[in-house]
Design a protein around this motif. Sequence first.
Motif, PDB file in Angstrom:
ATOM      1  N   ARG A 104      22.640  25.219  85.087  1.00  0.00           N
ATOM      2  CA  ARG A 104      23.952  24.693  85.835  1.00  0.00           C
ATOM      3  C   ARG A 104      25.319  25.389  85.286  1.00  0.00           C
ATOM      4  O   ARG A 104      26.437  25.238  85.431  1.00  0.00           O
ATOM      5  CB  ARG A 104      24.234  23.129  85.258  1.00  0.00           C
ATOM      6  CG  ARG A 104      23.393  22.465  86.247  1.00  0.00           C
ATOM      7  CD  ARG A 104      23.844  22.637  87.732  1.00  0.00           C
ATOM      8  NE  ARG A 104      23.214  21.341  88.599  1.00  0.00           N
ATOM      9  CZ  ARG A 104      22.808  21.623  89.636  1.00  0.00           C
ATOM     10  NH1 ARG A 104      22.295  22.703  90.077  1.00  0.00           N
ATOM     11  NH2 ARG A 104      22.130  20.472  90.184  1.00  0.00           N
ATOM     12  N   ASN A 105      25.057  26.116  84.201  1.00  0.00           N
ATOM     13  CA  ASN A 105      26.303  26.971  83.635  1.00  0.00           C
ATOM     14  C   ASN A 105      25.918  28.511  83.875  1.00  0.00           C
ATOM     15  O   ASN A 105      24.784  28.980  83.918  1.00  0.00           O
ATOM     16  CB  ASN A 105      26.909  26.480  82.292  1.00  0.00           C
ATOM     17  CG  ASN A 105      26.046  27.091  81.218  1.00  0.00           C
ATOM     18  OD1 ASN A 105      25.429  28.129  81.109  1.00  0.00           O
ATOM     19  ND2 ASN A 105      25.461  26.190  80.348  1.00  0.00           N
ATOM     20  N   LYS A 149      33.756  20.288  88.302  1.00  0.00           N
ATOM     21  CA  LYS A 149      34.572  19.526  89.076  1.00  0.00           C
ATOM     22  C   LYS A 149      34.073  18.143  89.671  1.00  0.00           C
ATOM     23  O   LYS A 149      34.692  16.931  89.459  1.00  0.00           O
ATOM     24  CB  LYS A 149      35.016  20.089  90.415  1.00  0.00           C
ATOM     25  CG  LYS A 149      35.877  21.073  90.115  1.00  0.00           C
ATOM     26  CD  LYS A 149      36.299  22.133  91.241  1.00  0.00           C
ATOM     27  CE  LYS A 149      37.320  23.257  90.983  1.00  0.00           C
ATOM     28  NZ  LYS A 149      37.362  24.124  92.473  1.00  0.00           N
ATOM     29  N   ILE A 150      32.643  18.047  89.762  1.00  0.00           N
ATOM     30  CA  ILE A 150      32.055  16.797  90.138  1.00  0.00           C
ATOM     31  C   ILE A 150      31.932  15.933  88.974  1.00  0.00           C
ATOM     32  O   ILE A 150      32.445  14.711  89.300  1.00  0.00           O
ATOM     33  CB  ILE A 150      30.604  17.035  90.695  1.00  0.00           C
ATOM     34  CG1 ILE A 150      30.658  17.643  92.180  1.00  0.00           C
ATOM     35  CG2 ILE A 150      29.835  15.879  90.652  1.00  0.00           C
ATOM     36  CD1 ILE A 150      29.322  18.290  92.714  1.00  0.00           C
ATOM     37  N   SER A 151      31.628  16.471  87.853  1.00  0.00           N
ATOM     38  CA  SER A 151      31.466  15.813  86.664  1.00  0.00           C
ATOM     39  C   SER A 151      32.907  15.013  86.394  1.00  0.00           C
ATOM     40  O   SER A 151      33.073  13.876  86.016  1.00  0.00           O
ATOM     41  CB  SER A 151      31.006  16.452  85.419  1.00  0.00           C
ATOM     42  OG  SER A 151      31.100  15.860  84.149  1.00  0.00           O
ATOM     43  N   LYS A 152      33.772  16.061  86.642  1.00  0.00           N
ATOM     44  CA  LYS A 152      35.414  15.421  86.142  1.00  0.00           C
ATOM     45  C   LYS A 152      35.788  14.142  87.262  1.00  0.00           C
ATOM     46  O   LYS A 152      36.285  13.206  86.826  1.00  0.00           O
ATOM     47  CB  LYS A 152      36.256  16.633  86.350  1.00  0.00           C
ATOM     48  CG  LYS A 152      37.678  16.338  85.687  1.00  0.00           C
ATOM     49  CD  LYS A 152      37.731  16.111  84.284  1.00  0.00           C
ATOM     50  CE  LYS A 152      39.044  16.597  83.784  1.00  0.00           C
ATOM     51  NZ  LYS A 152      39.034  16.252  82.279  1.00  0.00           N
ATOM     52  N   HIS A 190      33.770  12.161  88.575  1.00  0.00           N
ATOM     53  CA  HIS A 190      33.006  10.740  88.243  1.00  0.00           C
ATOM     54  C   HIS A 190      33.328  10.348  86.976  1.00  0.00           C
ATOM     55  O   HIS A 190      33.777   9.140  86.759  1.00  0.00           O
ATOM     56  CB  HIS A 190      31.578  11.360  88.109  1.00  0.00           C
ATOM     57  CG  HIS A 190      30.946  11.324  89.364  1.00  0.00           C
ATOM     58  ND1 HIS A 190      29.671  12.131  89.193  1.00  0.00           N
ATOM     59  CD2 HIS A 190      31.211  11.101  90.577  1.00  0.00           C
ATOM     60  CE1 HIS A 190      29.203  12.306  90.666  1.00  0.00           C
ATOM     61  NE2 HIS A 190      30.222  11.525  91.353  1.00  0.00           N
ATOM     62  N   GLN A 191      34.039  10.879  86.038  1.00  0.00           N
ATOM     63  CA  GLN A 191      34.920  10.630  84.717  1.00  0.00           C
ATOM     64  C   GLN A 191      35.815   9.761  85.146  1.00  0.00           C
ATOM     65  O   GLN A 191      36.264   8.852  84.495  1.00  0.00           O
ATOM     66  CB  GLN A 191      35.055  11.681  83.934  1.00  0.00           C
ATOM     67  CG  GLN A 191      33.715  12.235  83.208  1.00  0.00           C
ATOM     68  CD  GLN A 191      34.263  13.607  82.178  1.00  0.00           C
ATOM     69  OE1 GLN A 191      35.403  13.881  82.300  1.00  0.00           O
ATOM     70  NE2 GLN A 191      33.091  14.156  81.617  1.00  0.00           N
ATOM     71  N   LEU A 192      36.748  10.371  86.322  1.00  0.00           N
ATOM     72  CA  LEU A 192      38.190   9.936  86.518  1.00  0.00           C
ATOM     73  C   LEU A 192      37.828   8.701  87.518  1.00  0.00           C
ATOM     74  O   LEU A 192      38.638   7.732  87.674  1.00  0.00           O
ATOM     75  CB  LEU A 192      38.861  10.594  87.279  1.00  0.00           C
ATOM     76  CG  LEU A 192      39.334  11.874  86.449  1.00  0.00           C
ATOM     77  CD1 LEU A 192      40.008  12.950  87.328  1.00  0.00           C
ATOM     78  CD2 LEU A 192      40.194  11.652  85.399  1.00  0.00           C
ATOM     79  N   ALA A 193      36.712   8.284  88.117  1.00  0.00           N
ATOM     80  CA  ALA A 193      36.453   7.094  88.784  1.00  0.00           C
ATOM     81  C   ALA A 193      36.046   6.056  88.161  1.00  0.00           C
ATOM     82  O   ALA A 193      35.868   5.661  86.885  1.00  0.00           O
ATOM     83  CB  ALA A 193      35.176   7.431  89.605  1.00  0.00           C
TER      84      ALA A 193
END
Length: 118
Positions: free
Chosen positions: A54-55, A110-113, A115-118
């Motif tokens: 993933r990286n 971006k997806i991880s970020k 989800h963190q903000l949700a």
Amino acid sequence: LQNEPVEKWTIVFEVSEDISGRKKKRKGTEKLIRFAKANQIQKVLVHEISRLGRNAYDVLRTVEALFEAKCSVFDFRQHQETMNRYHQKTTYATIVLPVLAGMAEDTINKISKKHQLA
């Protein structure tokens, strides 16, 4: 195998990771590299290059380890591979793959970020 259609390839084994691509120790990827170093496989078929990690660093490191073992990676989505019949890196491997790996990493971040903000 260079010019053979995908349908004619012999599948030696399939790898299905049960863990996140963000994990460092991925048994399936390690198995691919072991098989390549033992000359048990000539090519790795992936649905898309991000399946190898993933990286961008991990993807490129995996592709390089396979390349050193003279094992090409075929990206099914792009219909490109990393090594030509002379065991040289292709333009895809040196230019396109790093960009795609970086884009995949950016998307995951971006997806991880999100989800963190949700």
